[in-house]
Design a protein around this motif. Structure first.
Motif, PDB file in Angstrom:
ATOM      1  N   UNK A  84       0.848  -1.200   0.000  1.00 49.46           N
ATOM      2  CA  UNK A  84       0.000   0.000   0.000  1.00 49.46           C
ATOM      3  C   UNK A  84       0.878   1.243   0.000  1.00 49.46           C
ATOM      4  N   UNK A  85       0.544   2.180  -0.886  1.00 44.12           N
ATOM      5  CA  UNK A  85       1.241   3.472  -0.930  1.00 44.12           C
ATOM      6  C   UNK A  85       0.269   4.558  -0.467  1.00 44.12           C
ATOM      7  N   UNK A  86       0.681   5.301   0.541  1.00 42.88           N
ATOM      8  CA  UNK A  86      -0.184   6.312   1.146  1.00 42.88           C
ATOM      9  C   UNK A  86      -0.294   7.562   0.280  1.00 42.88           C
ATOM     10  N   UNK A  87      -1.376   8.336   0.511  1.00 42.66           N
ATOM     11  CA  UNK A  87      -1.489   9.648  -0.133  1.00 42.66           C
ATOM     12  C   UNK A  87      -0.315  10.529   0.275  1.00 42.66           C
ATOM     13  N   UNK A  88       0.052  10.470   1.557  1.00 43.67           N
ATOM     14  CA  UNK A  88       1.184  11.230   2.070  1.00 43.67           C
ATOM     15  C   UNK A  88       2.213  10.247   2.620  1.00 43.67           C
ATOM     16  N   UNK A  89       3.245   9.900   1.840  1.00 39.90           N
ATOM     17  CA  UNK A  89       4.231   8.918   2.292  1.00 39.90           C
ATOM     18  C   UNK A  89       4.937   9.379   3.562  1.00 39.90           C
ATOM     19  N   UNK A  90       5.252   8.451   4.459  1.00 39.73           N
ATOM     20  CA  UNK A  90       5.968   8.812   5.678  1.00 39.73           C
ATOM     21  C   UNK A  90       7.423   9.166   5.396  1.00 39.73           C
ATOM     22  N   UNK A  91       7.989   9.961   6.278  1.00 37.15           N
ATOM     23  CA  UNK A  91       9.405  10.322   6.199  1.00 37.15           C
ATOM     24  C   UNK A  91      10.156   9.601   7.313  1.00 37.15           C
ATOM     25  N   UNK A  92      11.407   9.249   7.039  1.00 37.78           N
ATOM     26  CA  UNK A  92      12.200   8.474   7.997  1.00 37.78           C
ATOM     27  C   UNK A  92      13.567   9.133   8.179  1.00 37.78           C
ATOM     28  N   UNK A  93      13.681   9.976   9.165  1.00 38.21           N
ATOM     29  CA  UNK A  93      14.957  10.633   9.431  1.00 38.21           C
ATOM     30  C   UNK A  93      15.999   9.593   9.829  1.00 38.21           C
ATOM     31  N   UNK A  94      17.166   9.654   9.198  1.00 38.63           N
ATOM     32  CA  UNK A  94      18.247   8.726   9.496  1.00 38.63           C
ATOM     33  C   UNK A  94      18.254   7.477   8.628  1.00 38.63           C
ATOM     34  N   UNK A  95      17.199   7.287   7.800  1.00 36.41           N
ATOM     35  CA  UNK A  95      17.111   6.128   6.924  1.00 36.41           C
ATOM     36  C   UNK A  95      17.363   6.573   5.493  1.00 36.41           C
ATOM     37  N   UNK A  96      18.360   5.987   4.841  1.00 35.72           N
ATOM     38  CA  UNK A  96      18.683   6.376   3.469  1.00 35.72           C
ATOM     39  C   UNK A  96      17.772   5.669   2.472  1.00 35.72           C
ATOM     40  N   UNK A  97      17.724   6.207   1.272  1.00 35.36           N
ATOM     41  CA  UNK A  97      16.943   5.588   0.203  1.00 35.36           C
ATOM     42  C   UNK A  97      17.467   4.188  -0.087  1.00 35.36           C
ATOM     43  N   UNK A  98      18.786   4.038  -0.106  1.00 34.64           N
ATOM     44  CA  UNK A  98      19.401   2.721  -0.342  1.00 34.64           C
ATOM     45  C   UNK A  98      18.899   1.701   0.680  1.00 34.64           C
ATOM     46  N   UNK A  99      18.910   2.090   1.958  1.00 30.97           N
ATOM     47  CA  UNK A  99      18.483   1.189   3.027  1.00 30.97           C
ATOM     48  C   UNK A  99      16.994   0.888   2.932  1.00 30.97           C
ATOM     49  N   UNK A 100      16.199   1.892   2.577  1.00 33.29           N
ATOM     50  CA  UNK A 100      14.756   1.698   2.456  1.00 33.29           C
ATOM     51  C   UNK A 100      14.432   0.702   1.351  1.00 33.29           C
ATOM     52  N   UNK A 101      15.120   0.810   0.210  1.00 34.55           N
ATOM     53  CA  UNK A 101      14.907  -0.134  -0.887  1.00 34.55           C
ATOM     54  C   UNK A 101      15.300  -1.556  -0.478  1.00 34.55           C
ATOM     55  N   UNK A 102      16.394  -1.671   0.254  1.00 30.80           N
ATOM     56  CA  UNK A 102      16.844  -2.990   0.709  1.00 30.80           C
ATOM     57  C   UNK A 102      15.857  -3.595   1.704  1.00 30.80           C
ATOM     58  N   UNK A 103      15.322  -2.759   2.606  1.00 24.59           N
ATOM     59  CA  UNK A 103      14.327  -3.245   3.564  1.00 24.59           C
ATOM     60  C   UNK A 103      13.072  -3.723   2.835  1.00 24.59           C
ATOM     61  N   UNK A 104      12.678  -2.972   1.809  1.00 24.39           N
ATOM     62  CA  UNK A 104      11.496  -3.353   1.037  1.00 24.39           C
ATOM     63  C   UNK A 104      11.716  -4.683   0.330  1.00 24.39           C
ATOM     64  N   UNK A 105      12.927  -4.866  -0.210  1.00 26.39           N
ATOM     65  CA  UNK A 105      13.252  -6.087  -0.941  1.00 26.39           C
ATOM     66  C   UNK A 105      13.397  -7.290  -0.022  1.00 26.39           C
ATOM     67  N   UNK A 106      13.815  -7.040   1.208  1.00 24.79           N
ATOM     68  CA  UNK A 106      14.038  -8.137   2.144  1.00 24.79           C
ATOM     69  C   UNK A 106      15.476  -8.590   2.218  1.00 24.79           C
ATOM     70  N   UNK A 107      16.352  -7.946   1.427  1.00 22.75           N
ATOM     71  CA  UNK A 107      17.779  -8.261   1.464  1.00 22.75           C
ATOM     72  C   UNK A 107      18.557  -7.060   0.923  1.00 22.75           C
ATOM     73  N   UNK A 108      19.842  -7.013   1.215  1.00 23.10           N
ATOM     74  CA  UNK A 108      20.668  -5.902   0.733  1.00 23.10           C
ATOM     75  C   UNK A 108      20.722  -5.911  -0.786  1.00 23.10           C
ATOM     76  N   UNK A 109      20.362  -4.790  -1.389  1.00 22.01           N
ATOM     77  CA  UNK A 109      20.342  -4.701  -2.845  1.00 22.01           C
ATOM     78  C   UNK A 109      21.644  -4.115  -3.369  1.00 22.01           C
TER      79      UNK A 109
END
Length: 245
Positions: A84-109
């Motif tokens: 699910x993608x929200x109308x207003x996506x949350x922000x995560x201070x201290x979390x990089x885009x690289x890390x967020x993509x890896x978390x979404x994938x379930x493994x280091x990308x």
């Protein structure tokens, strides 16, 4: 396949009961691109939240790939491949885009895979991989990064709640390109809540929800021309622009 069977959702207070979703039944087939549209306040976003499990139906059932998920939590549905993608996506201070993509994938990308996802939503990986998902990003950038994270998850069902809301016209154009890519290369089902003509034109099927009920439902070729006719008559439904205030 997603099936909603006679789903209703109501809220009550001391004075009255309000039916937000009223006895809705619909199906989203495997590999289908479905746009749910209709007047503001008609129950569209509530319907999306019911599918994801953010809200629970007052009555009725939700079936996904043959499993009754009506009483399942958001986490349980996510494990089955629903995102699910929200109308207003949350922000995560201290979390990089690289890390967020890896978390979404379930493994280091690896960098090249991250680059593929970011490029597909119109972002340059070298400019974004190490940026934090915080207040330094614009609304349009957040939207595209969230779409990239859903792509990284390889979902069976991706739900986008008004992805065009509150973003600039240029970012909206990039979103449309992303959804075109999804619609041409998808291996999953996509449900988008949207008023926008350019997104509706990508749909396999369009569902019109008004007053908590399905008013119309069918192939894009059948439903879309009737919606354009309503806009031409000045009812204020739909719209060609990208940004909303």
């Amino acid at each position: 396949m997603l099936q909603l069977k006679n789903c209703s959702f109501c809220v009550s207070d001391a004075d009255r009961r309000v039916d937000i979703v009223n006895d809705i039944s619909l199906e989203v087939g495997d590999g289908k691109f479905v746009v749910i549209t209709g007047p503001n306040g008609g129950g569209k976003s509530t319907l999306a939240r019911l599918i994801m499990g953010i809200e629970r139906p007052t009555s009725g059932s939700i079936i996904f790939d043959g499993t009754d998920i009506t009483d399942m939590s958001i986490t349980e549905r996510a494990k089955l491949g629903v995102g699910y993608a929200f109308q207003q996506p949350p922000r995560f201070k201290g979390l990089t885009v690289r890390r967020l993509l890896s978390l979404a994938s379930g493994s280091a990308l690896p960098d090249d895979e991250c680059c593929t996802y970011l490029t597909s939503v119109g972002l340059c990986s070298k400019d974004y991989l190490n940026r934090e998902v915080d207040g330094s990003l614009s609304g349009g950038e957040l939207k595209r990064i969230e779409i990239a994270t859903l792509m990284a998850r390889q979902l069976k069902l991706a739900i986008y709640d008004e992805p065009e809301a509150g973003i600039d016209l240029w970012s909206f154009s990039m979103l449309v390109k992303s959804f075109k890519a999804i619609s041409h290369n998808r291996h999953n089902s996509v449900v988008i809540i949207s008023h926008q003509e350019r997104i509706m034109q990508l749909a396999d099927e369009i569902v019109v929800v008004a007053d908590g009920k399905v008013a119309r439902q069918g192939p894009r070729e059948e439903i879309f021309p009737t919606l354009i006719g309503e806009v031409s008559e000045g009812c204020g439904f739909g719209g060609k622009g990208g940004a909303q205030e």
